[in-house]
Every structure is written in structure tokens, then in C-alpha cells.
Design a protein around this motif. Structure first.
Motif, PDB file in Angstrom:
ATOM      1  N   ILE A   1       1.055  -1.158  -0.165  1.00 34.05           N
ATOM      2  CA  ILE A   1       0.041  -0.116   0.012  1.00 34.05           C
ATOM      3  C   ILE A   1       0.950   1.340   0.059  1.00 34.05           C
ATOM      4  O   ILE A   1       1.698   1.526   0.933  1.00 34.05           O
TER       5      ILE A   1
ATOM      6  N   SER B   1      -5.231   2.685   5.517  1.00 33.14           N
ATOM      7  CA  SER B   1      -4.613   1.422   5.123  1.00 33.14           C
ATOM      8  C   SER B   1      -4.970   0.482   6.292  1.00 33.14           C
ATOM      9  O   SER B   1      -4.817  -0.684   6.274  1.00 33.14           O
TER      10      SER B   1
ATOM     11  N   SER C   1       3.120  -1.550   3.900  1.00 35.61           N
ATOM     12  CA  SER C   1       3.224   0.002   3.744  1.00 35.61           C
ATOM     13  C   SER C   1       4.483   0.533   3.421  1.00 35.61           C
ATOM     14  O   SER C   1       5.457   0.330   3.723  1.00 35.61           O
TER      15      SER C   1
ATOM     16  N   GLY D   1       2.174   4.254   3.861  1.00 33.93           N
ATOM     17  CA  GLY D   1       0.709   3.846   4.194  1.00 33.93           C
ATOM     18  C   GLY D   1       0.358   3.931   5.623  1.00 33.93           C
ATOM     19  O   GLY D   1      -0.430   3.464   6.463  1.00 33.93           O
TER      20      GLY D   1
ATOM     21  N   CYS E   1      -0.077  -1.478   8.888  1.00 31.65           N
ATOM     22  CA  CYS E   1      -0.163  -2.490   8.072  1.00 31.65           C
ATOM     23  C   CYS E   1       0.617  -3.628   8.863  1.00 31.65           C
ATOM     24  O   CYS E   1       1.119  -3.530   9.955  1.00 31.65           O
TER      25      CYS E   1
END
Ligand code: KIV
Length: 281
Positions: free
Chosen positions: A181, A189, A202, A205, A209
Motif C-alpha cells: 500500500i 491502510s 506499507s 501507508g 499495516c
């Protein structure tokens, strides 16, 4: 033991943060591997950070295969993911499959990643069905830099946020084993991560994550042309390199280098005999 899709999924299930960095060459990949980083992305960012292009669009299959092979040779622990460059997955399903296979057979990586949009779901499924581990990528797609009008954060308005969520769900449905992401708000996210069963990684992000990814030359402070706001610079290797090269130059000019210890020795007899042999030359 080398990481696989199973160990990466287990890390996510056990809430163990997954670490990922980019690498493009053997010596750097070896250090990343030896540091215990879980995954390497051989990103098409190499077009920018290694080859000096203004964006990632100039990365080619041949260029990426070469970088991926060097990285894969260095990794006996870290899982290596090849980034499919612009033009390698946009045409037919068959060509996408052939290009993904090239990364597996020629470069010997452990999986591929590409900037799949809803137009590429069938291609994603086809690669997954070949038995190739696939990583999805949502949020900012740097290969779409022209259409986006720059490398800008995504998912900040309803339309864009919906796109991020629906693409992540579609990619999971298509069989990807993880999703990167990039450059989206942390809250979004977080939401995507909680919606999915596969790990999210991430890069810009936020912290929620399953793992984090950074571009290694940013981490080392070796690339100045463009540094995204989400990147963290842990070292100033660029400055250290300039200082080192200056010292080398000074030593060559002053005659300090090479010293005795950097020079090969030869017996006086051999030298005398050579001098004699070439006396008249
Ligand atoms: O090429 C790359 O390094 C990438 C990351 C920014 C996700 O695609």
C-alpha cells in the motif's frame, strides 16, 4: 531458512511486523539478507535510484532481470520479489505470463509484484495459476505518474479511497499473497489491513499495516534527486562517500596512496636482469 509465502503469512497472523527493503545489486542485497530483513523488492525504482532517470517508466525487462538475478544470488534467507516494469504486463495475458516466468527462470526470484489495476485482474489470476507468488500494489502507482500528474498521495477523497479498498479486495480475490500500500492515509491502510486476510506492506501507508517497506538508497541517504515525505533517512552514506572519495584523491595527489602495503614486491635480481635485457631498447 528462506522466507516463503507461508512464513510471511504466519508473521502477519502472529502480528509480527514484516520488514521489506528494496535492493538492486548483489552487495547491498547480501547486507539486507544478513541483517535479517524478511523481504526484498527489486523495484523498478532502480530506473531512478540506480540509473538516474526521472521516473520508473524507463525500466525494461532486460534491466530488471539483470538486477533481480544479482539480488537473488545474495539471498539465502530473504524472500526476493521482482517488480514487473511498465510495458511488461499491459498487453496480453500471455505476454504477462511469459515475463513473470522470465523472472522466475532467468533471475530465480521468489515472486513478482506489479502495479495491477482492475484492468489486470485476469493477468494476476493467470500468474497466480502458474504457481508464481504474486504481490499486489495499491494506492500510488508510480508507473501512472503522467496520468496522476505527479507522485501524489492517493485515497484522500471518497472516490480515490474507494478505489484503494476495492482494488485491494479484488487483488486478494485474484490470489495475491501480500499487498503493498503506497502513499495513502494511515487510517485508510488500517481499514484495508483489517479487511484483508493477506499481509499488507506499507510504503507511506502509515504504521498499521502488517509490514513496512522503504527504498534502500533513501534509508542510506544515497539518493538526493527525489525523497518522498514518508521516507526515513537513517544514514548519510552519500556524504560519507563524497568525503571518502575526496580523501582518496588527496592521498593520490600527495603520494600517500598507494603505500608499501598496497604494492607488489619483486626481487632485485629479477629487476636487474630485466633492466639488462632491455638496456638498448
Ligand atoms: O519500485 C519500487 O521501489 C516500488 C515501491 C515504491 C513499492 O514499486
Amino acid at each position: 531458512m528462506k522466507h516463503t509465502v507461508k512464513t510471511i503469512q504466519a508473521m502477519r497472523d502472529n502480528k509480527e511486523p514484516i520488514t521489506m527493503l528494496t535492493a538492486y545489486d548483489y552487495p547491498t542485497a547480501k547486507k539486507v539478507n544478513d541483517a535479517g530483513i524478511d523481504m526484498i523488492l527489486v523495484g523498478d525504482s532502480c530506473a531512478m535510484v540506480v540509473h538516474g532517470h526521472p521516473n520508473t517508466l524507463t525500466a525494461t525487462m532486460d534491466m530488471m532481470v539483470l538486477h533481480c538475478a544479482a539480488v537473488a544470488r545474495a539471498c539465502d534467507r530473504t524472500m526476493v520479489i521482482a517488480d514487473m516494469p511498465f510495458g511488461s504486463f499491459q498487453y496480453s495475458i500471455e505476454e504477462t505470463m511469459r515475463n513473470a516466468a522470465r523472472f522466475m527462470t532467468e533471475a530465480k526470484v521468489d515472486g513478482v509484484k506489479f502495479e495491477a489495476t482492475p484492468y489486470h485482474i485476469e493477468k494476476t489470476k493467470a500468474i497466480v495459476q502458474m504457481g508464481i507468488p504474486v504481490v499486489g500494489h495499491v494506492g500510488l502507482h508510480p508507473q501512472a505518474v503522467g496520468a496522476l500528474g505527479g507522485l501524489k498521495a492517493q485515497g484522500r477523497d471518497i472516490k480515490s479511497a474507494r478505489k484503494v479498498v476495492s482494488e485491494a479486495l479484488a487483488l486478494q480475490e485474484a490470489g495475491v499473497f501480500a499487498i503493498i500500500i503506497e502513499a495513502v492515509p494511515a487510517k485508510l491502510s488500517d481499514f484495508v489491513t483489517r479487511k484483508l486476510n493477506v499481509p499488507t506492506i506499507s510504503i507511506g501507508g502509515g504504521p498499521y499495516c502488517s509490514g513496512q517497506l522503504l527504498v534502500t538508497p533513501d534509508v542510506l541517504g544515497m539518493f538526493d534527486s527525489f525523497t518522498p515525505s514518508f521516507a526515513k533517512r537513517y544514514q548519510k552514506f552519500g556524504e560519507i562517500m563524497i568525503e571518502t572519495f575526496k580523501t582518496y584523491k588527496e592521498e593520490v595527489i600527495s603520494g600517500t596512496f598507494p603505500g608499501e602495503e598496497h604494492s607488489y614486491k619483486m626481487s632485485d635480481e629479477v629487476l636487474e636482469s630485466i633492466m639488462k635485457e632491455f638496456e638498448d631498447a
